[in-house]
Scaffold this motif. Structure first.
Motif, PDB file in Angstrom:
ATOM      1  N   ALA A  15       0.810  -1.216   0.000  1.00  0.00           N
ATOM      2  CA  ALA A  15       0.000   0.000   0.000  1.00  0.00           C
ATOM      3  C   ALA A  15       0.840   1.262   0.000  1.00  0.00           C
ATOM      4  N   SER A  16       2.155   1.122   0.130  1.00  0.00           N
ATOM      5  CA  SER A  16       3.002   2.313   0.281  1.00  0.00           C
ATOM      6  C   SER A  16       4.418   2.001  -0.204  1.00  0.00           C
ATOM      7  N   GLY A  17       5.143   3.054  -0.512  1.00  0.00           N
ATOM      8  CA  GLY A  17       6.585   2.981  -0.697  1.00  0.00           C
ATOM      9  C   GLY A  17       7.070   1.950  -1.709  1.00  0.00           C
ATOM     10  N   ILE A  18       8.054   1.165  -1.270  1.00  0.00           N
ATOM     11  CA  ILE A  18       8.707   0.210  -2.167  1.00  0.00           C
ATOM     12  C   ILE A  18       7.708  -0.860  -2.636  1.00  0.00           C
ATOM     13  N   GLY A  19       6.868  -1.347  -1.721  1.00  0.00           N
ATOM     14  CA  GLY A  19       5.910  -2.396  -2.086  1.00  0.00           C
ATOM     15  C   GLY A  19       4.922  -1.909  -3.123  1.00  0.00           C
ATOM     16  N   ALA A  36      -0.999  -6.999  -0.675  1.00  0.00           N
ATOM     17  CA  ALA A  36      -1.387  -7.241   0.717  1.00  0.00           C
ATOM     18  C   ALA A  36      -0.828  -6.142   1.596  1.00  0.00           C
ATOM     19  N   ASP A  37      -1.609  -5.731   2.586  1.00  0.00           N
ATOM     20  CA  ASP A  37      -1.124  -4.712   3.518  1.00  0.00           C
ATOM     21  C   ASP A  37      -2.038  -4.681   4.729  1.00  0.00           C
ATOM     22  N   ILE A  38      -1.503  -4.111   5.806  1.00  0.00           N
ATOM     23  CA  ILE A  38      -2.307  -3.978   7.020  1.00  0.00           C
ATOM     24  C   ILE A  38      -3.168  -2.711   6.973  1.00  0.00           C
ATOM     25  N   ALA A  62      -4.032  -7.849   5.222  1.00  0.00           N
ATOM     26  CA  ALA A  62      -3.364  -8.940   5.958  1.00  0.00           C
ATOM     27  C   ALA A  62      -2.301  -8.360   6.862  1.00  0.00           C
ATOM     28  N   ASP A  63      -2.166  -8.987   8.041  1.00  0.00           N
ATOM     29  CA  ASP A  63      -1.055  -8.691   8.942  1.00  0.00           C
ATOM     30  C   ASP A  63      -0.032  -9.800   8.733  1.00  0.00           C
ATOM     31  N   VAL A  64       1.118  -9.465   8.176  1.00  0.00           N
ATOM     32  CA  VAL A  64       2.080 -10.520   7.841  1.00  0.00           C
ATOM     33  C   VAL A  64       2.661 -11.200   9.082  1.00  0.00           C
ATOM     34  N   PRO A 155      15.761  -3.898  17.286  1.00  0.00           N
ATOM     35  CA  PRO A 155      14.848  -4.920  16.743  1.00  0.00           C
ATOM     36  C   PRO A 155      14.861  -4.941  15.215  1.00  0.00           C
ATOM     37  N   TYR A 156      14.920  -3.766  14.612  1.00  0.00           N
ATOM     38  CA  TYR A 156      14.943  -3.668  13.146  1.00  0.00           C
ATOM     39  C   TYR A 156      16.208  -4.327  12.598  1.00  0.00           C
ATOM     40  N   THR A 157      17.349  -3.972  13.210  1.00  0.00           N
ATOM     41  CA  THR A 157      18.639  -4.503  12.747  1.00  0.00           C
ATOM     42  C   THR A 157      18.666  -6.027  12.896  1.00  0.00           C
ATOM     43  N   ALA A 159      16.073  -8.086  12.959  1.00  0.00           N
ATOM     44  CA  ALA A 159      15.154  -8.710  11.993  1.00  0.00           C
ATOM     45  C   ALA A 159      15.752  -8.717  10.593  1.00  0.00           C
ATOM     46  N   LYS A 160      16.367  -7.609  10.199  1.00  0.00           N
ATOM     47  CA  LYS A 160      16.869  -7.511   8.827  1.00  0.00           C
ATOM     48  C   LYS A 160      18.080  -8.415   8.620  1.00  0.00           C
ATOM     49  N   ALA A 161      18.905  -8.599   9.688  1.00  0.00           N
ATOM     50  CA  ALA A 161      20.003  -9.563   9.598  1.00  0.00           C
ATOM     51  C   ALA A 161      19.424 -10.978   9.467  1.00  0.00           C
ATOM     52  N   LEU A 191      18.776   4.258   1.301  1.00  0.00           N
ATOM     53  CA  LEU A 191      17.705   5.196   1.658  1.00  0.00           C
ATOM     54  C   LEU A 191      16.768   5.450   0.467  1.00  0.00           C
ATOM     55  N   THR A 192      15.510   5.136   0.677  1.00  0.00           N
ATOM     56  CA  THR A 192      14.488   5.253  -0.373  1.00  0.00           C
ATOM     57  C   THR A 192      13.356   6.115   0.177  1.00  0.00           C
ATOM     58  N   ARG A 193      12.822   6.996  -0.664  1.00  0.00           N
ATOM     59  CA  ARG A 193      11.826   7.964  -0.181  1.00  0.00           C
ATOM     60  C   ARG A 193      10.462   7.294  -0.017  1.00  0.00           C
ATOM     61  N   THR A 194      10.209   6.821   1.208  1.00  0.00           N
ATOM     62  CA  THR A 194       8.958   6.120   1.521  1.00  0.00           C
ATOM     63  C   THR A 194       8.476   6.617   2.883  1.00  0.00           C
ATOM     64  N   ARG A 195       7.535   5.900   3.451  1.00  0.00           N
ATOM     65  CA  ARG A 195       7.010   6.288   4.765  1.00  0.00           C
ATOM     66  C   ARG A 195       7.594   5.423   5.891  1.00  0.00           C
TER      67      ARG A 195
HETATM   68  N1  LIG Z   1      12.781   3.197   2.698  1.00  0.00           N
HETATM   69  C1  LIG Z   1      14.008   2.830   2.990  1.00  0.00           C
HETATM   70  O1  LIG Z   1      14.964   3.644   2.976  1.00  0.00           O
HETATM   71  C2  LIG Z   1      14.288   1.384   3.318  1.00  0.00           C
HETATM   72  C3  LIG Z   1      15.629   0.998   3.503  1.00  0.00           C
HETATM   73  C4  LIG Z   1      15.897  -0.323   3.814  1.00  0.00           C
HETATM   74  C5  LIG Z   1      14.863  -1.247   3.900  1.00  0.00           C
HETATM   75  N2  LIG Z   1      13.575  -0.842   3.722  1.00  0.00           N
HETATM   76  C6  LIG Z   1      12.519  -1.860   3.815  1.00  0.00           C
HETATM   77  O2  LIG Z   1      11.655  -1.763   2.697  1.00  0.00           O
HETATM   78  C7  LIG Z   1      10.399  -2.350   3.041  1.00  0.00           C
HETATM   79  C8  LIG Z   1       9.281  -1.453   2.572  1.00  0.00           C
HETATM   80  O3  LIG Z   1       9.222  -0.300   3.390  1.00  0.00           O
HETATM   81  P1  LIG Z   1       9.046   1.164   2.792  1.00  0.00           P
HETATM   82  O4  LIG Z   1      10.349   1.840   2.918  1.00  0.00           O
HETATM   83  O5  LIG Z   1       8.362   1.119   1.492  1.00  0.00           O
HETATM   84  O6  LIG Z   1       8.112   1.810   3.935  1.00  0.00           O
HETATM   85  P2  LIG Z   1       6.548   2.196   3.923  1.00  0.00           P
HETATM   86  O7  LIG Z   1       6.216   2.510   5.330  1.00  0.00           O
HETATM   87  O8  LIG Z   1       6.310   3.238   2.908  1.00  0.00           O
HETATM   88  O9  LIG Z   1       5.860   0.848   3.475  1.00  0.00           O
HETATM   89  C9  LIG Z   1       5.753  -0.270   4.344  1.00  0.00           C
HETATM   90  C10 LIG Z   1       4.401  -0.944   4.116  1.00  0.00           C
HETATM   91  O10 LIG Z   1       4.320  -2.098   4.998  1.00  0.00           O
HETATM   92  C11 LIG Z   1       2.999  -2.099   5.553  1.00  0.00           C
HETATM   93  N3  LIG Z   1       2.958  -2.858   6.805  1.00  0.00           N
HETATM   94  C12 LIG Z   1       3.424  -2.488   8.031  1.00  0.00           C
HETATM   95  N4  LIG Z   1       3.139  -3.427   8.934  1.00  0.00           N
HETATM   96  C13 LIG Z   1       2.501  -4.428   8.274  1.00  0.00           C
HETATM   97  C14 LIG Z   1       1.965  -5.675   8.688  1.00  0.00           C
HETATM   98  N5  LIG Z   1       2.012  -6.082   9.964  1.00  0.00           N
HETATM   99  N6  LIG Z   1       1.377  -6.459   7.747  1.00  0.00           N
HETATM  100  C15 LIG Z   1       1.288  -6.049   6.457  1.00  0.00           C
HETATM  101  N7  LIG Z   1       1.762  -4.865   6.024  1.00  0.00           N
HETATM  102  C16 LIG Z   1       2.379  -4.065   6.926  1.00  0.00           C
HETATM  103  C17 LIG Z   1       2.690  -0.629   5.776  1.00  0.00           C
HETATM  104  O11 LIG Z   1       1.306  -0.383   5.953  1.00  0.00           O
HETATM  105  C18 LIG Z   1       3.240  -0.021   4.490  1.00  0.00           C
HETATM  106  O12 LIG Z   1       2.275  -0.005   3.464  1.00  0.00           O
HETATM  107  C19 LIG Z   1      10.443  -2.577   4.548  1.00  0.00           C
HETATM  108  O13 LIG Z   1      10.711  -3.958   4.802  1.00  0.00           O
HETATM  109  C20 LIG Z   1      11.588  -1.715   5.004  1.00  0.00           C
HETATM  110  O14 LIG Z   1      12.161  -2.184   6.190  1.00  0.00           O
HETATM  111  C21 LIG Z   1      13.273   0.443   3.434  1.00  0.00           C
END
Ligand SMILES: NC(=O)c1ccc[n+]([C@@H]2O[C@H](COP(=O)([O-])OP(=O)(O)OC[C@H]3O[C@@H](n4cnc5c(N)ncnc54)[C@H](O)[C@@H]3O)[C@@H](O)[C@H]2O)c1
Length: 289
Positions: A15-19, A36-38, A62-64, A155-157, A159-161, A191-195
């Motif tokens: 629903a946002s950003g990279i996805g 899919a998104d929450i 969906a909540d992943v 926690p983020y670090t 999980a991502k590892a 760094l990617t311009r997302t939320r």
């Molecule tokens: N933007 C960056 O600079 C960057 C850098 C490294 C990694 N990432 C990773 O890229 C991925 C996408 O994030 P983004 O940057 O597009 O951020 P974003 O916040 O724009 O998008 C994340 C999406 O995940 C959804 N989400 C959150 N919790 C959820 C859940 N429990 N179930 C289902 N959906 C859920 C959010 O609603 C949102 O739509 C993430 O895994 C993030 O950690 C982003």
């Protein structure tokens, strides 16, 4: 995986950003897309946009972090489109504090989404992917997996590892068992311009906000300093599609920075002289040995 047109993609966090950009890019290739998104409202908007552009797309709230939700997502994808060929485990959140101040439920929230979300996705969809002539999994990790940063986000670090390790292990296993018929990639975005820095919007109501970390100000300043250079998510999506086609494991949006980070780790490992802690976003090579 050369032929994408007509095949089926599932993207979490769509629903946002990279996805969202990924779903749009895969749809532009002619794939039928399951988003899919929450966030149900934002999800519906993303699906409507794709349909207006002529794509075959459905949205599944969906909540992943929930195995049952991910199973329901897979069931819906198969009942709608009959198969799944590309799975993008992309949903993610960032949260933390100084380590001693991170409540257990914040750990559970972040690991639930960022690590268990990927585990549920791989476990649930793998049998479906194995039924296909060819298929591909893309798991989203982060540069945080490469050097132990950013501070205040343990926690983020963590999980991502975990996502990086899981993806490497699965890549080798599927290469051995399927000869690469089911491929795996790990997306390591810079760094990617997302939320992503507004992840608090996705924090479950029952989870209290953690206190701000001691590193918050330096991290925010570091991010603000480079935000104008943050990548457009569409460019990240472009790289993902190329990697799926070429069956490349690593998808690096900022390759030189990633190499610097890994080289820092190697120097650290060889010399066993710890690197001094830095701010939240590593942009350049650390000059220390
Ligand atoms: N933007 C960056 O600079 C960057 C850098 C490294 C990694 N990432 C990773 O890229 C991925 C996408 O994030 P983004 O940057 O597009 O951020 P974003 O916040 O724009 O998008 C994340 C999406 O995940 C959804 N989400 C959150 N919790 C959820 C859940 N429990 N179930 C289902 N959906 C859920 C959010 O609603 C949102 O739509 C993430 O895994 C993030 O950690 C982003």
């Amino acid at each position: 995986m050369r032929d994408l047109a007509g095949r089926v993609a599932v993207v979490t966090g769509a629903a946002s950003g990279i996805g969202r950009a990924l779903a749009a890019r895969l749809a532009a290739e002619g794939m039928r897309c399951v988003l899919a998104d929450i966030e149900a409202v934002a999800l519906q908007r993303a699906v409507s946009d794709l349909r207006h552009a002529g794509a075959a797309a459905i949205g599944v709230p969906a909540d992943v972090a929930s195995a049952a939700d991910v199973q329901a997502l897979a069931d819906r994808a198969v009942s709608e489109f009959g198969a799944v060929h590309v799975l993008c485990n992309n949903a993610g959140v960032g949260a933390g504090s100084d380590f001693a101040d991170i409540p257990l439920d914040v750990w559970e929230w972040v690991l639930g989404v960022d690590l268990w979300g990927v585990i549920h996705g791989c476990r649930t969809f793998l049998p479906i992917l194995l039924e296909q002539e060819e298929a591909h999994i893309v798991n989203t990790s982060s540069m945080a997996a490469l050097n132990g940063h950013p501070l205040g986000l343990a926690p983020y670090t963590t999980a991502k590892a975990g996502v990086l390790g899981l993806s490497q292990n699965l890549h080798f296993e599927l290469a051995a068992t399927t000869g690469g018929r089911v491929g795996v990639s790990v997306l390591i975005p810079g760094l990617t311009r997302t939320r992503i820095f507004e992840s608090d919007r996705n924090r479950p109501a029952a989870v209290a906000a953690p206190p701000p970390s001691s590193f918050r100000q330096t991290s925010q300043a570091a991010i603000a300093a480079v935000w104008d250079d943050a990548l457009d998510p569409a460019a990240t999506a472009e790289k993902v599609v190329a990697a799926i086609r070429e069956r490349r494991f690593y998808i690096l949006t900022h390759a030189d920075e990633a190499f610097d980070m890994v080289e820092q780790q190697l120097r650290w490992m060889k010399a066993n002289v710890p690197l001094a802690p830095g701010p939240g976003v590593a942009r350049t090579a650390d000059p220390r040995p």
